[in-house]
Design an enzyme around this catalytic site. Structure first.
Site, PDB file in Angstrom:
ATOM      1  N   ASN A  79      -0.306   8.292   4.108  1.00 14.88           N
ATOM      2  CA  ASN A  79       1.062   8.778   3.952  1.00 14.88           C
ATOM      3  C   ASN A  79       1.299   9.441   2.602  1.00 14.88           C
ATOM      4  O   ASN A  79       0.669   9.093   1.604  1.00 14.88           O
ATOM      5  CB  ASN A  79       2.052   7.631   4.125  1.00 14.88           C
ATOM      6  CG  ASN A  79       1.854   6.545   3.083  1.00 14.88           C
ATOM      7  OD1 ASN A  79       0.929   5.748   3.179  1.00 14.88           O
ATOM      8  ND2 ASN A  79       2.722   6.501   2.084  1.00 14.88           N
ATOM      9  N   ASP A 104       5.753   6.545   7.719  1.00 20.77           N
ATOM     10  CA  ASP A 104       4.540   5.890   7.214  1.00 20.77           C
ATOM     11  C   ASP A 104       3.450   5.811   8.279  1.00 20.77           C
ATOM     12  O   ASP A 104       2.793   4.791   8.449  1.00 20.77           O
ATOM     13  CB  ASP A 104       4.828   4.491   6.660  1.00 20.77           C
ATOM     14  CG  ASP A 104       3.583   3.864   6.033  1.00 20.77           C
ATOM     15  OD1 ASP A 104       2.887   4.559   5.281  1.00 20.77           O
ATOM     16  OD2 ASP A 104       3.284   2.685   6.319  1.00 20.77           O
ATOM     17  N   GLU A 130       1.391   3.594  -1.771  1.00 17.86           N
ATOM     18  CA  GLU A 130       2.645   2.841  -1.969  1.00 17.86           C
ATOM     19  C   GLU A 130       2.972   2.656  -3.452  1.00 17.86           C
ATOM     20  O   GLU A 130       4.005   2.098  -3.816  1.00 17.86           O
ATOM     21  CB  GLU A 130       2.561   1.481  -1.268  1.00 17.86           C
ATOM     22  CG  GLU A 130       2.837   1.552   0.215  1.00 17.86           C
ATOM     23  CD  GLU A 130       1.827   2.385   0.984  1.00 17.86           C
ATOM     24  OE1 GLU A 130       2.244   3.324   1.680  1.00 17.86           O
ATOM     25  OE2 GLU A 130       0.612   2.111   0.873  1.00 17.86           O
TER      26      GLU A 130
END
Length: 602
Positions: A277, A319, A193
């Site tokens: 991801n 995700d 992220e």
């Protein structure tokens, strides 16, 4: 295994004995059901115990034996370890460690309190959790939030060595446990992220020196991939298999975090894990399959070389991290015994593969509401063999930026997140804690800055529509057939790791704080007890002085409980989880406690 080196031609008059490698100590402990030496119970990640004093006929009599407060709030994932007469308990950030003497009523023998920079807290994606300690060679291993890997003397708590595995200023953090195997300790990294290019790393147990590192994405040599020998679905991956699936240099901030669980097959000398991801969450900004994010890796533990890979969600648009545990079993498929790997992916499909070859045997939905794909193509002659067939309506790529794609099932936290399933060799069933949650997902363009969030999507989550109204199920799964055998409805997601035992029962915890025991064959609830806070820890069991005990950490948090844990109130905060789990505050509050159960003494 034990090795003795004898120089050629040297006459030896006495036996030479060298210290055992770490896998000897781990293997011996995991063979002894009285102890619990690594988070997954054993190298196969089965989370199964042969202890049976507590069983389906008497579990209703279970009572609290003792408790221990960790002194820390936020989410308590993972479980304690028990080695001999000692129990080792960990906490979320600041990642304190306690050594408790079970012979003396849980007396604190030593504690380790690391001094970490609190600036790491806002960099941690989804709460300040840690999934626990590992033991090998008289050493306790801790991977701290700030990525420092620490080796502690199991008897004294003294630091043997430490090494820094990443840089929080770039967004690199850790929430995972480690895998001690042979003479190495293997660790992962979080940070997709934040645009981190992630990796799996092996350090020498003896001194903490780097042994090897394999990246999730990038050039072949840095991923430790051999273009001709590393295969996917039986075929060589070919040269630049990752680079060809990224635009330009995007792979350098490509994600593929490795914050899940790791398993190991000593016969094949292969370890198994999944990658997360790709960065960013906006699929329009990263054309291509984005290999090898969202991938199961099988690596040689000595060299790190990848034997095979399998990408479950090419060009992820939702995700659906692929980091969940790989459970290793030996079962009969197509009339012959096969070494299997079963994986319950965030994307809602339960996969069974031959773990030696990487052959795909089963890929089926383990929650009927999964709708983003119709199926995984199992036709070996098809160009899309092994790929999910995406439904256009739920494709955030096809719908485009700044478009709110609605009703996608499952939500980003998946049909199951990291909370580990269990397997019973007696029933040949998997027991799976699941999320019954859907989402709306709106991607938007985002720029990369090192150390800053690189998400690029706004989410909202809610219970699966037209269903039982709750946000979770606890299911029994036949991995050979890809079928749900039974399913228990839960009001909230089941965010606790399961435990199966030879007593014919399965334990798990709920976000409201209940420890539950159910019949392994039927799923019938046999016992429940409400602990002081929501349970996102993993249930474990051990024996001490002839009595079986069951233990679990309670302390609400994690991604599902991030609203409570971090005091967030905006419905789209916590990457969309806060609004979906807003009602949780009516059932539990923050805490940090270990609760230990046993049967009453007659």
């Amino acid at each position: 295994m034990r090795k003795v080196a004898i120089a050629a031609g040297l006459m030896v008059s006495a036996a030479v004995v060298l210290p055992a490698f770490a896998n000897d100590s781990v293997t011996e402990i995991t063979k002894d059901p009285k102890q619990w030496g690594i988070q997954t119970g054993d190298y196969a990640n089965q989370r199964y115990s042969k202890l049976d004093e507590i069983n389906a006929s008497n579990v209703k009599k279970l009572q609290v034996a003792w408790t221990f407060s960790t002194g820390v709030l936020r989410g308590h994932e993972g479980a304690p370890l028990v080695i001999g007469n000692m129990m080792y308990v960990h906490t979320p950030f600041p990642n304190n460690v306690f050594a408790l003497n079970l012979d003396e009523g849980g007396k604190i023998v030593w504690k380790y309190e690391p001094k970490q920079d609190p600036s790491v807290i806002p960099v941690m994606c989804c709460d300040t959790v840690n999934r626990g300690l590992a033991y090998a060679d008289n050493t306790i291993f801790l991977h701290q939030a700030d990525t420092t890997v620490v080796a502690l003397d199991a008897k004294t708590g003294q630091k043997k060595w430490s090494v820094v595995n990443g840089d929080p200023k770039k967004g690199e953090t850790n929430t995972a446990t480690v895998l001690p195997v042979k003479d190495k300790v293997i660790v992962g990294i979080s940070g997709a992220e934040f645009g981190v290019r992630s990796h799996i790393t092996a350090y020498n147990i003896a001194d903490g020196k780097l042994a090897w590192r394999g990246y999730s994405v990038g050039p072949d040599e840095e991923m430790l991939i051999d273009p001709e020998k590393t295969t996917e679905l039986g075929k060589p991956v070919g040269k630049d298999s990752s680079l060809k699936t990224w635009q330009g240099d995007q792979w350098k901030i490509g994600g593929g975090s490795t914050w899940g669980w790791y398993s190991y097959d000593p016969k094949l000398n292969l370890m198994y894990y999944g990658t997360g991801n790709p960065s960013t969450w906006n699929p329009k900004q990263r054309p291509g399959d984005n290999k090898w994010s969202m991938t199961i890796f099988a690596r040689d533990v000595d060299t790190g070389k990848a034997k095979w890979v399998y990408q479950m969600t090419p060009h992820d648009e939702w995700d659906f991290d692929g980091i969940n545990e790989m459970i290793l079993t030996e079962q009969t498929v197509d009339g012959k015994k096969q070494p299997l790997l079963t994986h319950f992916d965030r994307n809602g499909f339960g996969y069974t593969l031959n773990r030696e070859t990487g052959a795909l045997l089963v890929a089926e939905k383990y929650d009927p509401v999964v709708n983003w794909a119709t199926k995984v193509d199992m036709d070996k002659d098809s160009k899309t063999y092994g790929r999910p067939l995406v439904v256009a309506k739920y494709s955030t790529e096809q719908n485009g930026e700044d478009v709110n794609s609605q009703g996608i099932c499952p939500a980003a936290l998946g049909t199951k997140d990291q909370q580990p399933a269990a397997y019973s060799p007696e029933t040949e069933l998997f027991y799976v804690p699941t999320n019954h949650v859907c989402m709306d997902y709106e991607p938007f363009r985002v720029s990369y800055t090192a150390g800053q969030p690189y998400v690029g999507a706004t989410l909202s989550m809610y219970p699966a529509p037209n269903s039982h109204g709750g946000m979770g199920n606890f299911i029994a799964w036949d991995g050979k057939k890809g079928k749900i055998v039974w399913s228990n409805k839960e009001q909230f997601s089941v965010w606790s790791g399961a435990l199966a035992t030879a007593g014919g029962i399965v334990f798990y915890g709920t976000l409201e704080g209940y420890l539950k025991a159910v019949d392994a064959k039927s799923g019938k609830e046999l016992y429940k007890f409400k602990t002081p806070s929501g349970i996102i820890g993993n249930v474990m069991t051990y024996e001490h002085k002839g009595k079986q005990y069951v233990a679990v950490l309670s302390g609400v948090g994690g991604w599902a409980g991030i609203g409570l844990a971090a005091g967030l109130t905006n419905s789209t905060d916590g990457l969309g989880a806060v609004g979906g789990y807003a009602a949780l505050s009516q059932y539990t509050a923050l805490g940090g406690q270990l609760t230990v159960f046993t049967l009453p003494t007659n």
